[in-house]
Design a protein around this motif. Structure first.
Motif, PDB file in Angstrom:
ATOM      1  N   UNK A   1       0.820  -1.213   0.000  1.00  0.00           N
ATOM      2  CA  UNK A   1       0.000   0.000   0.000  1.00  0.00           C
ATOM      3  C   UNK A   1       0.849   1.255   0.000  1.00  0.00           C
ATOM      4  N   UNK A   2       1.852   1.315   0.850  1.00  0.00           N
ATOM      5  CA  UNK A   2       2.687   2.511   0.908  1.00  0.00           C
ATOM      6  C   UNK A   2       3.546   2.653  -0.336  1.00  0.00           C
ATOM      7  N   UNK A   3       4.115   1.551  -0.811  1.00  0.00           N
ATOM      8  CA  UNK A   3       4.979   1.623  -1.988  1.00  0.00           C
ATOM      9  C   UNK A   3       4.199   2.087  -3.212  1.00  0.00           C
ATOM     10  N   UNK A   4       3.077   1.452  -3.503  1.00  0.00           N
ATOM     11  CA  UNK A   4       2.340   1.761  -4.725  1.00  0.00           C
ATOM     12  C   UNK A   4       1.726   3.157  -4.683  1.00  0.00           C
ATOM     13  N   UNK A   5       1.195   3.555  -3.537  1.00  0.00           N
ATOM     14  CA  UNK A   5       0.545   4.867  -3.443  1.00  0.00           C
ATOM     15  C   UNK A   5       1.568   5.993  -3.499  1.00  0.00           C
ATOM     16  N   UNK A   6       2.654   5.867  -2.751  1.00  0.00           N
ATOM     17  CA  UNK A   6       3.666   6.926  -2.767  1.00  0.00           C
ATOM     18  C   UNK A   6       4.374   6.995  -4.118  1.00  0.00           C
ATOM     19  N   UNK A   7       4.588   5.845  -4.759  1.00  0.00           N
ATOM     20  CA  UNK A   7       5.169   5.842  -6.093  1.00  0.00           C
ATOM     21  C   UNK A   7       4.248   6.553  -7.080  1.00  0.00           C
ATOM     22  N   UNK A   8       2.960   6.250  -7.027  1.00  0.00           N
ATOM     23  CA  UNK A   8       1.991   6.896  -7.910  1.00  0.00           C
ATOM     24  C   UNK A   8       1.995   8.410  -7.708  1.00  0.00           C
ATOM     25  N   UNK A   9       2.232   8.849  -6.473  1.00  0.00           N
ATOM     26  CA  UNK A   9       2.267  10.287  -6.193  1.00  0.00           C
ATOM     27  C   UNK A   9       3.409  10.971  -6.938  1.00  0.00           C
ATOM     28  N   UNK A  10       4.587  10.352  -6.948  1.00  0.00           N
ATOM     29  CA  UNK A  10       5.743  10.950  -7.630  1.00  0.00           C
ATOM     30  C   UNK A  10       5.439  11.136  -9.117  1.00  0.00           C
ATOM     31  N   UNK A  11       4.906  10.103  -9.743  1.00  0.00           N
ATOM     32  CA  UNK A  11       4.652  10.184 -11.187  1.00  0.00           C
ATOM     33  C   UNK A  11       3.472  11.100 -11.508  1.00  0.00           C
ATOM     34  N   UNK A  12       2.552  11.215 -10.589  1.00  0.00           N
ATOM     35  CA  UNK A  12       1.486  12.209 -10.768  1.00  0.00           C
ATOM     36  C   UNK A  12       2.083  13.612 -10.781  1.00  0.00           C
ATOM     37  N   UNK A  13       3.092  13.834  -9.939  1.00  0.00           N
ATOM     38  CA  UNK A  13       3.792  15.114  -9.950  1.00  0.00           C
ATOM     39  C   UNK A  13       4.521  15.368 -11.245  1.00  0.00           C
ATOM     40  N   UNK A  14       5.105  14.314 -11.833  1.00  0.00           N
ATOM     41  CA  UNK A  14       5.779  14.459 -13.123  1.00  0.00           C
ATOM     42  C   UNK A  14       4.775  14.907 -14.188  1.00  0.00           C
ATOM     43  N   UNK A  15       3.621  14.261 -14.225  1.00  0.00           N
ATOM     44  CA  UNK A  15       2.599  14.644 -15.181  1.00  0.00           C
ATOM     45  C   UNK A  15       2.126  16.072 -14.980  1.00  0.00           C
ATOM     46  N   UNK A  16       1.978  16.463 -13.721  1.00  0.00           N
ATOM     47  CA  UNK A  16       1.527  17.824 -13.417  1.00  0.00           C
ATOM     48  C   UNK A  16       2.501  18.857 -13.964  1.00  0.00           C
ATOM     49  N   UNK A  17       3.790  18.629 -13.746  1.00  0.00           N
ATOM     50  CA  UNK A  17       4.797  19.579 -14.221  1.00  0.00           C
ATOM     51  C   UNK A  17       4.855  19.610 -15.748  1.00  0.00           C
ATOM     52  N   UNK A  18       4.736  18.446 -16.377  1.00  0.00           N
ATOM     53  CA  UNK A  18       4.759  18.402 -17.842  1.00  0.00           C
ATOM     54  C   UNK A  18       3.601  19.204 -18.423  1.00  0.00           C
ATOM     55  N   UNK A  19       2.439  19.111 -17.812  1.00  0.00           N
ATOM     56  CA  UNK A  19       1.286  19.880 -18.287  1.00  0.00           C
ATOM     57  C   UNK A  19       1.547  21.373 -18.135  1.00  0.00           C
ATOM     58  N   UNK A  20       2.123  21.788 -17.018  1.00  0.00           N
ATOM     59  CA  UNK A  20       2.453  23.199 -16.817  1.00  0.00           C
ATOM     60  C   UNK A  20       3.418  23.690 -17.889  1.00  0.00           C
ATOM     61  N   UNK A  21       4.427  22.890 -18.199  1.00  0.00           N
ATOM     62  CA  UNK A  21       5.406  23.281 -19.211  1.00  0.00           C
ATOM     63  C   UNK A  21       4.776  23.342 -20.603  1.00  0.00           C
ATOM     64  N   UNK A  22       3.851  22.437 -20.872  1.00  0.00           N
ATOM     65  CA  UNK A  22       3.166  22.453 -22.169  1.00  0.00           C
ATOM     66  C   UNK A  22       2.336  23.712 -22.337  1.00  0.00           C
ATOM     67  N   UNK A  23       1.631  24.110 -21.302  1.00  0.00           N
ATOM     68  CA  UNK A  23       0.817  25.330 -21.359  1.00  0.00           C
ATOM     69  C   UNK A  23       1.711  26.547 -21.587  1.00  0.00           C
ATOM     70  N   UNK A  24       2.832  26.612 -20.856  1.00  0.00           N
ATOM     71  CA  UNK A  24       3.756  27.740 -21.024  1.00  0.00           C
ATOM     72  C   UNK A  24       4.326  27.774 -22.442  1.00  0.00           C
TER      73      UNK A  24
END
Length: 387
Positions: free
Chosen positions: A238-261
């Motif tokens: 539970x901790x491994x999969x959820x915390x791992x998913x959080x990191x990659x969700x952050x990667x996607x968030x930043x990529x979207x911000x860069x695309x908009x800019x």
């Protein structure tokens, strides 16, 4: 019940400093020393440790949201810190359910010890359910571990390593044995072998165990090989999969911000100098990325909250956890890909942040559970095991 605070532990100024260093760590294939020191200073490694043990007492839901933000600033830093957070999260889950077997870890993490995650082995697709590492029982009840662990993130910084191996000699063998070894043990060495495509600052070097000793009071489980309902297995998954998913969700968030800019910054000669933000094809790509990104965060928060609140999903827990990991990592790859297409050829240069995100996000393919294992888990949950 969990209660997520509106005030982040990692403030914007700290995240900007961390982001500003990420390119240099990546270029030099160097450990994130300055990031690590700042994260320790604000108590981030004690975030999941209960207050009674010297920690900050944050919930998994709260730390997940912090990891999304850290992952958006420096994915490799976030991924490496994750491994320590996983162990403290595991100990927290067990403690909250009346199991004190890892309370020592909470005490030690609260006092500043840093925990590495020494589980993965080359060629071991059983992950928690088997091991190529030998766990040799000792007369005093301890064990000596011999084998090589790969992808041990935080290699330059951890002080204690949680690991596992296979006991094949005890009267009740075989048993998967989980224990903790000290970095100072003469049987523990690390290889300087981390020269990868992405996630370079994590310095997830291989760790060689050559009779590394874990005393009896640091042996936390002896389990039968194969799928096991033990609470430790659930806590790790539970901790491994959820915390791992959080990191990659952050990667996607930043990529979207860069695309908009990039869409606002770039102009088209064909369109008379108008911004690409007005181009219907570019607008569709950004909308597609945004729709995909918006779908992950609610799932991430919901499952983290369910762990905090001790919701009983029964046999559906594991399908939900592996499903979240696959969706989060594959979704991040899709968002980064769309962002690259929006941003143009400049993102192909080595110094591009988006180019680095593209390399970093590929690591999501290799973390357990991989796509094949995840689909097998979900198929078994819905259809039963193969006869």
């Amino acid at each position: 019940m969990s209660n997520a605070s509106d005030t982040p532990l990692l403030d914007d100024a700290l995240l900007e400093r961390i982001r500003s260093r990420a390119a240099g760590y990546d270029r030099d294939n160097a450990f994130f020393t300055e990031d690590f020191d700042e994260l320790v200073a604000v108590g981030y490694l004690r975030a999941l440790v209960p207050v009674d043990f010297g920690g900050l007492g944050l919930s998994l839901e709260q730390v997940v949201l912090e990891q999304v933000r850290l992952g958006s600033a420096a994915p490799a830093t976030a991924l490496a810190v994750n491994m320590h957070l996983v162990w403290t999260g595991v100990a927290k889950v067990l403690h909250e359910r009346g199991d004190s077997s890892l309370d020592f870890l909470l005490d030690e993490a609260g006092a500043g010890e840093v925990f590495g995650f020494g589980i993965s082995e080359s060629g071991n697709d059983l992950v928690l359910f088997g091991s190529t590492t030998d766990a040799a029982p000792q007369p005093d009840g301890g064990y000596r571990f011999t084998g090589t662990k790969v992808f041990t993130s935080l290699s330059p910084a951890w002080t204690k390593l949680g690991t596992m191996g296979l006991d094949t000699t005890s009267p009740d063998a075989p048993k998967i044995v989980y224990g903790f070894v000290e970095r100072s043990d003469s049987g523990v060495t690390r290889k300087d072998d981390w020269d990868t495509l992405g996630m370079r600052a994590s310095q997830s070097q291989s760790t060689v165990l050559d009779g590394a000793y874990s005393p009896a009071n640091r042996i936390i489980r002896r389990l039968d090989p194969g799928p096991n309902p033990d609470s430790l297995v659930f806590a790790i998954f539970s901790n491994f999969e959820i915390l791992l998913a959080a990191v990659y969700t952050g990667v996607g968030q930043r990529a979207l911000e860069l695309a908009v800019a990039a869409a606002h910054r770039r102009t088209s000669l064909k369109a008379g100098g108008r911004s690409y933000a007005q181009d219907p094809d570019i607008r569709w790509r950004i909308a597609d990325a945004a729709i995909a990104q918006d779908g992950i965060r609610p799932q991430l928060v919901s499952l983290a909250r369910d762990v905090d609140d001790q919701v009983d999903h029964g046999a559906q827990w594991f399908p939900q956890l592996v499903g979240l990991k696959i969706r989060a990592t594959e979704n991040a790859r899709h968002v980064v890909d769309q962002a690259l297409r929006v941003s143009g050829g400049g993102s192909y240069f080595a110094g591009s942040e988006l180019g680095r995100l593209y390399r970093d996000v590929l690591a999501g393919i290799f973390h357990p559970s991989d796509a094949e294992s995840a689909h097998s888990t979900v198929a078994n949950a819905w259809l039963g095991p193969v006869e």
